[in-house]
Scaffold this motif. Structure first.
Motif, mmCIF file in Angstrom:
data_model
loop_
_atom_site.group_PDB
_atom_site.id
_atom_site.type_symbol
_atom_site.label_atom_id
_atom_site.label_comp_id
_atom_site.label_asym_id
_atom_site.label_seq_id
_atom_site.Cartn_x
_atom_site.Cartn_y
_atom_site.Cartn_z
ATOM 1 N N MET A 1 0.856 -1.188 0.000
ATOM 2 C CA MET A 1 0.000 0.000 0.000
ATOM 3 C C MET A 1 0.892 1.238 0.000
ATOM 4 S SD MET A 1 -3.188 -1.069 2.440
ATOM 5 C CE MET A 1 -4.222 -2.475 1.987
ATOM 6 N N LYS A 2 0.943 1.894 -1.138
ATOM 7 C CA LYS A 2 1.953 2.932 -1.341
ATOM 8 C C LYS A 2 1.398 4.345 -1.255
ATOM 9 C CE LYS A 2 5.459 0.185 -2.069
ATOM 10 N NZ LYS A 2 6.587 0.139 -1.119
ATOM 11 N N ARG A 3 0.126 4.575 -1.543
ATOM 12 C CA ARG A 3 -0.399 5.939 -1.574
ATOM 13 C C ARG A 3 -1.154 6.230 -0.283
ATOM 14 N NH1 ARG A 3 -3.753 7.527 -6.691
ATOM 15 N NH2 ARG A 3 -1.675 7.235 -7.573
ATOM 16 N N TRP A 4 -0.593 7.120 0.515
ATOM 17 C CA TRP A 4 -1.171 7.484 1.805
ATOM 18 C C TRP A 4 -1.656 8.929 1.764
ATOM 19 C CZ3 TRP A 4 -0.345 5.040 6.948
ATOM 20 C CH2 TRP A 4 0.122 3.719 6.847
ATOM 21 N N LEU A 5 -2.882 9.137 2.193
ATOM 22 C CA LEU A 5 -3.404 10.472 2.435
ATOM 23 C C LEU A 5 -3.261 10.742 3.926
ATOM 24 C CD1 LEU A 5 -5.045 12.898 1.124
ATOM 25 C CD2 LEU A 5 -7.062 11.780 2.093
ATOM 26 N N VAL A 6 -2.546 11.804 4.273
ATOM 27 C CA VAL A 6 -2.243 12.104 5.673
ATOM 28 C C VAL A 6 -2.925 13.417 6.048
ATOM 29 C CG1 VAL A 6 -0.421 12.561 7.353
ATOM 30 C CG2 VAL A 6 -0.027 10.912 5.494
ATOM 31 N N THR A 7 -3.913 13.354 6.933
ATOM 32 C CA THR A 7 -4.533 14.584 7.405
ATOM 33 C C THR A 7 -3.685 15.167 8.534
ATOM 34 O OG1 THR A 7 -5.923 13.587 9.123
ATOM 35 C CG2 THR A 7 -6.806 13.621 6.867
ATOM 36 N N GLY A 8 -3.802 16.477 8.721
ATOM 37 C CA GLY A 8 -2.978 17.112 9.747
ATOM 38 C C GLY A 8 -1.515 17.096 9.378
ATOM 39 N N ALA A 9 -1.206 17.314 8.089
ATOM 40 C CA ALA A 9 0.172 17.143 7.606
ATOM 41 C C ALA A 9 1.097 18.290 7.994
ATOM 42 C CB ALA A 9 0.181 16.951 6.096
ATOM 43 N N SER A 10 0.588 19.300 8.702
ATOM 44 C CA SER A 10 1.486 20.290 9.295
ATOM 45 C C SER A 10 1.569 20.129 10.806
ATOM 46 C CB SER A 10 1.031 21.716 8.949
ATOM 47 O OG SER A 10 -0.294 21.944 9.377
ATOM 48 N N GLY A 11 0.856 19.143 11.345
ATOM 49 C CA GLY A 11 0.916 18.855 12.770
ATOM 50 C C GLY A 11 2.110 17.980 13.117
ATOM 51 N N LEU A 12 2.258 17.709 14.386
ATOM 52 C CA LEU A 12 3.446 16.993 14.870
ATOM 53 C C LEU A 12 3.566 15.601 14.261
ATOM 54 C CD1 LEU A 12 5.906 16.832 16.698
ATOM 55 C CD2 LEU A 12 4.394 16.215 18.593
ATOM 56 N N LEU A 13 2.519 14.804 14.326
ATOM 57 C CA LEU A 13 2.582 13.456 13.761
ATOM 58 C C LEU A 13 2.501 13.494 12.243
ATOM 59 C CD1 LEU A 13 2.598 10.404 13.729
ATOM 60 C CD2 LEU A 13 0.145 10.434 14.325
ATOM 61 N N GLY A 14 1.517 14.216 11.697
ATOM 62 C CA GLY A 14 1.326 14.210 10.258
ATOM 63 C C GLY A 14 2.546 14.676 9.493
ATOM 64 N N LEU A 15 3.174 15.757 9.954
ATOM 65 C CA LEU A 15 4.345 16.292 9.256
ATOM 66 C C LEU A 15 5.530 15.342 9.361
ATOM 67 C CD1 LEU A 15 5.707 18.583 7.701
ATOM 68 C CD2 LEU A 15 6.237 19.653 9.900
ATOM 69 N N ASN A 16 5.791 14.829 10.566
ATOM 70 C CA ASN A 16 6.916 13.914 10.731
ATOM 71 C C ASN A 16 6.706 12.629 9.943
ATOM 72 O OD1 ASN A 16 9.209 14.676 12.788
ATOM 73 N ND2 ASN A 16 7.337 15.623 13.554
ATOM 74 N N PHE A 17 5.482 12.119 9.928
ATOM 75 C CA PHE A 17 5.197 10.919 9.143
ATOM 76 C C PHE A 17 5.467 11.186 7.664
ATOM 77 C CE2 PHE A 17 2.701 8.099 6.574
ATOM 78 C CZ PHE A 17 2.730 6.884 7.237
ATOM 79 N N ALA A 18 4.933 12.301 7.162
ATOM 80 C CA ALA A 18 5.052 12.599 5.738
ATOM 81 C C ALA A 18 6.500 12.822 5.327
ATOM 82 C CB ALA A 18 4.200 13.814 5.394
ATOM 83 N N VAL A 19 7.266 13.544 6.137
ATOM 84 C CA VAL A 19 8.671 13.778 5.827
ATOM 85 C C VAL A 19 9.474 12.480 5.921
ATOM 86 C CG1 VAL A 19 10.779 14.911 6.671
ATOM 87 C CG2 VAL A 19 8.654 16.225 6.442
ATOM 88 N N HIS A 20 9.197 11.707 6.960
ATOM 89 C CA HIS A 20 9.960 10.480 7.207
ATOM 90 C C HIS A 20 9.781 9.471 6.078
ATOM 91 C CE1 HIS A 20 12.231 7.874 9.879
ATOM 92 N NE2 HIS A 20 11.319 6.927 9.783
ATOM 93 N N PHE A 21 8.575 9.414 5.515
ATOM 94 C CA PHE A 21 8.285 8.401 4.492
ATOM 95 C C PHE A 21 8.175 8.977 3.083
ATOM 96 C CE2 PHE A 21 6.842 5.930 8.218
ATOM 97 C CZ PHE A 21 7.519 4.744 7.956
#
Length: 311
Positions: A1-21
């Motif tokens: 599963m490669k395409r992830w939609l991340v809500t809260g992508a400027s928040g602490l978890l959302g941003l770190n998740f998006a940058v990390h992956f």
């Protein structure tokens, strides 16, 4: 599963998740109040509280997984704005669960350890919650809607820390920036929690999805400690002066929303999947190395209006 939609992508978890992956997954990050400057993933601006916008968002990007990390997470603000807390923390995840169930999209819903009142500790996923605050009640209601509307969803009860967009979103940043500047701070001796470093949390969430896990999981560290002890451990790791931290009771904190005193959670269910759950030293080591590598400055530079960390 490669395409992830991340809500809260400027928040602490959302941003770190998006940058990390960002280099390993196709990330579409949903932002609202804090737009980003040249993030390493696709960012779209959507007001999630406009529930009618959610079907078009999903139809446009066709994600395989949705990580719903957006929330009104400031406990005291939730007490002041309960209608907004309910809208964002309860109605939005309920609608996402309904849409994901219709379309067969994997949903990872982020909940909180605060659903418990903290009178006992060592809570398992089977223990009945008893929320104390508006924030906790709105998050528990969301859990129940998600479970009812989409039983195959993954619900993660979490507590985490890390570097953030504006340098003031986590307890670890609070201690680090104050102690670095020689400021005295308070640390609660009678509030016990089990925080995970945010990129460790992100990796665990991906692992749980890869293992097709469903239902409730406590996704926290295997080791728990007081907020005062956490501050002291962070000070030691960074070579800062732990003597600047004054141990006090949460009752002296003059906080608007009540805090649960003992939020130790059992990670036995999580351990059965992972084999080993991270401890506190591993998390602080990663937090430290991210700082040395420039992660804190990099994330702050993603903000369109860069602010100095205020704590």
């Amino acid at each position: 599963m490669k395409r992830w939609l991340v809500t809260g992508a400027s928040g602490l978890l959302g941003l770190n998740f998006a940058v990390h992956f960002a280099s390993r997954l196709e990330i579409i990050g949903v932002v609202n109040h804090h737009p980003l400057r040249n993030p390493p993933f696709e960012a779209v601006s959507v007001d999630l509280t406009r529930l009618e916008a959610l079907p078009d968002l999903i139809e446009k990007f066709k994600p395989e997984v949705i990580l719903h990390a957006a929330a009104l997470a400031n406990l005291d603000v939730c007490e002041q704005q309960p209608d907004l807390a309910w809208r964002l923390n309860t109605e939005v995840p309920a609608e996402l669960a309904r849409l994901c169930a219709q379309k067969g999209i994997r949903l990872v819903h982020i909940s909180t350890d605060a659903v418990f009142d903290g009178q006992r500790g060592n809570y398992t996923e089977e223990d009945p919650p008893s929320p104390l605050s508006t924030y906790a009640r709105s998050k528990l209601a969301a859990e129940r809607y998600v479970q009812e509307l989409y039983p195959q969803a993954l619900i993660a009860r979490v507590n985490f820390y890390g570097w953030s967009l504006q340098g003031r979103r986590s307890l670890a940043e609070f201690f680090f920036y104050n102690l670095s500047q020689g400021h005295r701070v308070n640390g609660f001796m009678d509030v016990i929690f089990c925080p995970l470093e945010v990129t460790q949390l992100s990796e665990i969430l991906v692992t749980l999805v890869e293992h097709e896990c469903q239902g409730l999981y406590h996704v926290v560290s295997r080791e728990c400690l007081s907020k005062y002890a956490f501050g002291c451990a962070l000070a030691e790791r960074f070579g800062l002066d732990a003597g600047l931290i004054t141990p006090i009771s949460v009752q002296q904190g003059q906080l608007r929303a009540p805090r649960a005193p003992n939020l130790t959670l059992s990670t036995a269910k999580l351990q059965a999947v992972l084999g080993e759950v991270p401890g506190q030293q591993e998390g602080l080591d990663r937090f430290y190395h991210h700082y040395r590598e420039g992660r804190a400055a990099y994330l702050r530079a993603l903000a369109l209006e860069v602010e100095n960390p205020r704590v």
